[in-house]
Design a protein around this motif. Structure first.
Motif, mmCIF file in Angstrom:
data_model
loop_
_atom_site.group_PDB
_atom_site.id
_atom_site.type_symbol
_atom_site.label_atom_id
_atom_site.label_comp_id
_atom_site.label_asym_id
_atom_site.label_seq_id
_atom_site.Cartn_x
_atom_site.Cartn_y
_atom_site.Cartn_z
ATOM 1 N N ASP A 75 -1.018 28.709 33.819
ATOM 2 C CA ASP A 75 -1.528 29.581 34.686
ATOM 3 C C ASP A 75 -1.961 29.102 36.181
ATOM 4 O OD1 ASP A 75 -2.487 32.081 35.902
ATOM 5 O OD2 ASP A 75 -4.377 32.092 34.992
ATOM 6 N N VAL A 76 -1.057 28.481 36.925
ATOM 7 C CA VAL A 76 -1.106 27.607 38.011
ATOM 8 C C VAL A 76 0.014 28.118 38.946
ATOM 9 C CG1 VAL A 76 -2.580 25.761 37.214
ATOM 10 C CG2 VAL A 76 -0.029 25.530 37.294
ATOM 11 N N PRO A 77 -0.226 27.963 40.234
ATOM 12 C CA PRO A 77 0.907 28.316 41.140
ATOM 13 C C PRO A 77 2.103 27.400 41.128
ATOM 14 C CG PRO A 77 -1.046 28.419 42.428
ATOM 15 C CD PRO A 77 -1.353 27.882 41.318
ATOM 16 N N ASN A 78 3.230 27.873 40.776
ATOM 17 C CA ASN A 78 4.266 27.059 40.887
ATOM 18 C C ASN A 78 5.629 27.359 41.911
ATOM 19 O OD1 ASN A 78 6.537 28.622 39.183
ATOM 20 N ND2 ASN A 78 4.723 28.894 37.927
ATOM 21 N N ARG A 186 -6.012 15.600 41.745
ATOM 22 C CA ARG A 186 -6.604 14.977 40.272
ATOM 23 C C ARG A 186 -7.186 16.214 39.543
ATOM 24 N NH1 ARG A 186 -12.129 12.612 41.847
ATOM 25 N NH2 ARG A 186 -12.392 14.862 41.989
ATOM 26 N N ASP A 187 -7.981 17.156 39.971
ATOM 27 C CA ASP A 187 -8.428 18.146 39.071
ATOM 28 C C ASP A 187 -7.376 19.043 38.451
ATOM 29 O OD1 ASP A 187 -10.877 17.146 39.949
ATOM 30 O OD2 ASP A 187 -11.496 18.708 41.399
ATOM 31 N N LEU A 188 -6.488 19.367 39.356
ATOM 32 C CA LEU A 188 -5.300 20.426 38.862
ATOM 33 C C LEU A 188 -4.521 19.433 37.734
ATOM 34 C CD1 LEU A 188 -3.873 22.033 42.121
ATOM 35 C CD2 LEU A 188 -4.696 23.181 39.905
ATOM 36 N N ILE A 192 -4.374 21.023 34.112
ATOM 37 C CA ILE A 192 -3.303 21.478 33.436
ATOM 38 C C ILE A 192 -2.877 20.526 32.162
ATOM 39 C CG2 ILE A 192 -0.623 21.321 33.708
ATOM 40 C CD1 ILE A 192 -1.135 21.894 36.733
ATOM 41 N N PHE A 193 -3.135 19.107 32.009
ATOM 42 C CA PHE A 193 -2.944 18.353 30.748
ATOM 43 C C PHE A 193 -3.832 18.796 29.945
ATOM 44 C CE2 PHE A 193 -3.946 14.647 28.195
ATOM 45 C CZ PHE A 193 -2.546 14.052 28.230
ATOM 46 N N ALA A 194 -4.945 19.235 29.927
ATOM 47 C CA ALA A 194 -5.892 19.766 28.854
ATOM 48 C C ALA A 194 -5.101 21.028 28.423
ATOM 49 C CB ALA A 194 -7.392 20.002 29.474
ATOM 50 N N THR A 223 0.751 23.597 45.134
ATOM 51 C CA THR A 223 1.762 24.240 44.173
ATOM 52 C C THR A 223 2.469 23.279 43.212
ATOM 53 O OG1 THR A 223 1.943 26.249 45.710
ATOM 54 C CG2 THR A 223 3.778 25.870 44.073
ATOM 55 N N LEU A 224 2.614 23.669 42.082
ATOM 56 C CA LEU A 224 3.192 22.658 41.084
ATOM 57 C C LEU A 224 4.795 22.824 41.379
ATOM 58 C CD1 LEU A 224 2.779 20.891 38.610
ATOM 59 C CD2 LEU A 224 2.863 22.947 37.393
ATOM 60 N N GLY A 225 5.461 21.721 41.530
ATOM 61 C CA GLY A 225 6.897 21.644 41.723
ATOM 62 C C GLY A 225 7.644 20.492 41.005
ATOM 63 N N ASP A 226 8.802 20.589 41.066
ATOM 64 C CA ASP A 226 9.689 19.532 40.488
ATOM 65 C C ASP A 226 9.936 20.143 39.086
ATOM 66 O OD1 ASP A 226 11.245 17.300 40.887
ATOM 67 O OD2 ASP A 226 9.999 16.425 39.376
ATOM 68 N N GLU A 227 9.800 19.257 38.093
ATOM 69 C CA GLU A 227 9.757 19.434 36.524
ATOM 70 C C GLU A 227 8.471 19.492 36.086
ATOM 71 O OE1 GLU A 227 11.769 16.524 34.330
ATOM 72 O OE2 GLU A 227 11.027 14.878 35.525
ATOM 73 N N VAL A 228 8.317 20.157 35.126
ATOM 74 C CA VAL A 228 7.100 20.085 34.434
ATOM 75 C C VAL A 228 7.024 19.868 32.976
ATOM 76 C CG1 VAL A 228 6.599 22.466 34.271
ATOM 77 C CG2 VAL A 228 4.669 21.142 34.482
ATOM 78 N N LEU A 229 6.284 18.636 32.407
ATOM 79 C CA LEU A 229 6.275 18.530 30.927
ATOM 80 C C LEU A 229 7.580 18.523 30.240
ATOM 81 C CD1 LEU A 229 3.141 20.991 30.761
ATOM 82 C CD2 LEU A 229 2.803 18.520 30.297
ATOM 83 N N THR A 230 8.668 17.709 30.758
ATOM 84 C CA THR A 230 9.610 17.603 30.418
ATOM 85 C C THR A 230 9.872 16.363 29.533
ATOM 86 O OG1 THR A 230 10.831 16.327 31.783
ATOM 87 C CG2 THR A 230 10.844 18.851 32.080
ATOM 88 N N SER A 231 10.953 16.171 28.908
ATOM 89 C CA SER A 231 10.913 14.857 27.921
ATOM 90 C C SER A 231 11.247 13.658 28.783
ATOM 91 C CB SER A 231 12.099 15.164 26.987
ATOM 92 O OG SER A 231 12.023 16.232 26.160
ATOM 93 N N ASP A 232 11.507 13.899 30.145
ATOM 94 C CA ASP A 232 11.711 12.931 31.069
ATOM 95 C C ASP A 232 10.407 12.541 31.788
ATOM 96 O OD1 ASP A 232 14.509 12.534 30.691
ATOM 97 O OD2 ASP A 232 14.796 12.837 32.830
#
Length: 295
Positions: A75-78, A186-188, A192-194, A223-232
């Motif tokens: 639930d964050v802007p992407n 940092r806070d975002l 997100i990690f949590a 805004t969250l960009g690129d990839e997110v939480l992939t195996s890479d």
């Protein structure tokens, strides 16, 4: 790089290709006020800042599937506008369907926002030298693979293609992007990690560490960009194996890193990956998607 109708190639990363629209359909469809881009994930695999040979067949589609799924969970802007050729107004060319995302153009921050919940990889190497990571002091006596008392934010400077990314202190990020933006990144990242860790743990998977990339959209929103939480971009471990004491059971490209560490001294050109390593890596990527998405 693939030539795509309606799109002009703009940039090549280690794994992804970025395109900008060049015809009226791509520029004006659905949201004329949005500056659209096309991000295409290739089958290339990188490690230690080198693009390796050969690629992992189907990897681009696997990364896109997992990244798209995670964007929907958070639930964050992407930056994602669509991964579906139909809902994207036909903007995703057939040649890259399944491994492309239509996204908003962002003004990207030159910082990789790394969060570590466990001690591993380059973090373990730095801890052994300094007792800290990126200026963050850690308790003495930790071992490779140990869970940290709490997740830590350890940013890196995002180097241009061909140069090595560099771990930096939080104070250096303030110099690069300003105090307010540095605090937001940092806070975002920690938030997100949590959330992602909770989702992964419910599926029997440990999210050991990951990196996020952010930019500002046309309205100035981070805004969250690129990839997110992939195996890479992440280290994922089998939770059951970890708790049995079998560390290193990864669902990511650690297989590639381990083979390189045993067969290359990091000087000159990296060796060609054996077919067995390619196949094992692909299988682990697919296994993770099954665990996370149920598909």
């Amino acid at each position: 790089m693939t030539e795509l109708p309606g799109w002009a190639h703009e940039y090549s990363g280690k794994v992804r290709e970025l395109y900008r629209p060049i015809d009226e359909q791509a520029a004006d469809a659905a949201s004329p006020a949005v500056d659209r881009m096309l991000v295409v994930a290739s089958d290339r695999v990188s490690a230690y800042d080198f693009v390796l040979e050969p690629g992992i067949p189907g990897k681009g589609e696997l990364l896109t599937r997992l990244s798209s799924w995670w964007f929907e969970q958070l639930d964050v802007p992407n930056h994602v506008l669509s991964t579906d050729p139909v809902s994207a107004g036909g903007l995703v060319p057939d040649a890259v369907a399944g491994r492309a995302m239509v996204v908003k153009r962002l003004d990207m921050f030159p910082v990789e926002c790394v969060v570590r919940g466990y001690l591993s990889g380059s973090g373990w190497e730095e801890y052994r030298r300094n007792g800290s990571i990126c200026g963050v002091p850690l308790p003495v006596g930790l071992n490779d693979g140990d869970r940290l008392p709490r997740p830590i934010y350890t940013p890196a400077w995002k180097a241009p293609l061909g140069l090595h990314d560099e771990n930096i202190t939080y104070e250096r990020t303030i110099e690069l992007v300003g105090a307010n933006a540095a605090a937001s990144l940092r806070d975002l990242s920690l938030s997100i990690f949590a959330r992602a860790s909770e989702i992964a743990e419910a599926r029997g998977v440990i999210l050991a560490d990951t990196k996020f990339e952010f930019g500002r959209d046309a309205d100035g929103t981070i805004t969250l960009g690129d990839e997110v939480l992939t195996s890479d971009s992440s280290r994922y471990w089998d939770a059951a194996a970890y708790h049995r004491g079998e560390r290193g059971q990864s669902f990511d490209k650690q297989i590639v890193r381990d083979w390189l560490a045993a067969n290359w001294d990091r000087s000159g050109v990296p060796p060609v990956l054996p077919q067995e390593i390619v196949e094992r890596t692909s299988a682990r990527y697919r296994e993770l998607i099954g665990l996370m998405t149920g598909a």
